[in-house]
Design a protein around this motif. Structure first.
Motif, short mmCIF file in Angstrom:
data_model
loop_
_atom_site.label_atom_id
_atom_site.label_comp_id
_atom_site.label_asym_id
_atom_site.label_seq_id
_atom_site.Cartn_x
_atom_site.Cartn_y
_atom_site.Cartn_z
N UNK A 1 0.84 -1.20 0.00
CA UNK A 1 0.00 0.00 0.00
C UNK A 1 0.87 1.25 0.00
N UNK A 2 1.95 1.21 0.77
CA UNK A 2 2.88 2.34 0.82
C UNK A 2 3.50 2.56 -0.56
N UNK A 3 3.88 1.49 -1.22
CA UNK A 3 4.49 1.59 -2.54
C UNK A 3 3.51 2.15 -3.57
N UNK A 4 2.25 1.74 -3.47
CA UNK A 4 1.22 2.28 -4.38
C UNK A 4 1.07 3.78 -4.16
N UNK A 5 1.11 4.21 -2.90
CA UNK A 5 0.98 5.63 -2.57
C UNK A 5 2.15 6.41 -3.14
N UNK A 6 3.35 5.84 -3.02
CA UNK A 6 4.54 6.49 -3.56
C UNK A 6 4.41 6.64 -5.08
N UNK A 7 3.97 5.58 -5.74
CA UNK A 7 3.81 5.59 -7.19
C UNK A 7 2.79 6.65 -7.61
N UNK A 8 1.71 6.75 -6.85
CA UNK A 8 0.64 7.72 -7.17
C UNK A 8 1.17 9.15 -7.05
N UNK A 9 1.96 9.42 -6.03
CA UNK A 9 2.52 10.76 -5.84
C UNK A 9 3.51 11.10 -6.95
#
Length: 207
Positions: A196-204
């Motif tokens: 989930x953290x990695x998805x958030x990073x990718x989205x940003x």
């Protein structure tokens, strides 16, 4: 007319400021999430070191070296937890206002704590060994003559003794397997949160 132009100018300035603020918040969030992943990498390395040290301890019986390692690893885990709590606090700050990410990190902390407790339980159990395979102490045995050993452990094995030993072994196996499953479940949960953290990073990063 001048009044209208002034209002438009103020509105443009406000939009520009909001854009800068949003960009600044996103940058801070990105940095904090990346820092969190670095801390998780430190935790993974600490577990690998602990596992390697415990394996060496079982093979050599070096109690002092193992205790020293446990102290060092405990210090490392405490420092990691402290840093994650600091990141969590920053996400709750009004300037960042990302309570969702703070909750995500708190969930990881909970699972990491459980994982560490269960890992300690596994090591304690393995250190003790299965009841039927544990070494016995001959401290209370008698030695009437230099080469004569009257062992207090030698006695006729009854059916009751065999049942007790089997029950003790079963209890030990259940406790060990339960702890192992608990660690596996914690690891699965932690990995899901990290994704989930990695998805958030990718989205940003694509903003």
């Amino acid at each position: 007319m001048e009044d209208f132009e002034r209002k438009v100018s103020l509105a443009d300035d406000s939009m520009e400021t909001d854009g800068v603020t949003k960009s600044s918040n996103s940058s801070q969030t990105l940095l904090l999430l990346r820092r969190f992943l670095q801390i998780q990498q430190r935790r993974a390395q600490a577990y690998a070191t602990l596992k390697r040290g415990f394996t060496e301890y079982l093979a050599s019986g070096g109690e002092l070296a193992y205790q020293k390692l446990c102290t060092e690893i405990t210090t490392e885990f405490n420092d990691c937890s402290k840093q994650v709590r600091e990141i969590e606090a920053l996400f709750l700050d009004p300037d960042c206002s990302r309570s969702d990410l703070a909750q995500l990190l708190r969930a990881v902390q909970t699972q990491e704590k459980l994982k560490l407790q269960l890992t300690a339980t596994i090591q304690l159990l393995k250190k003790a060994g299965r009841p039927s395979e544990r070494l016995v102490s001959h401290a209370n045995c008698s030695f009437p003559k230099p080469m004569e050993h009257q062992c207090v452990h030698v006695h006729e094995i009854t059916e009751s003794d065999g049942t007790e030993e089997a029950e003790a072994n079963a209890e030990y196996d259940n406790a060990l397997n339960e702890a192992i499953r608990g660690v596996q479940d914690a690891v699965t949960s932690i990995n899901e949160h990290i994704e989930e953290v990695k998805y958030e990073i990718a989205a940003i990063e694509v903003e």
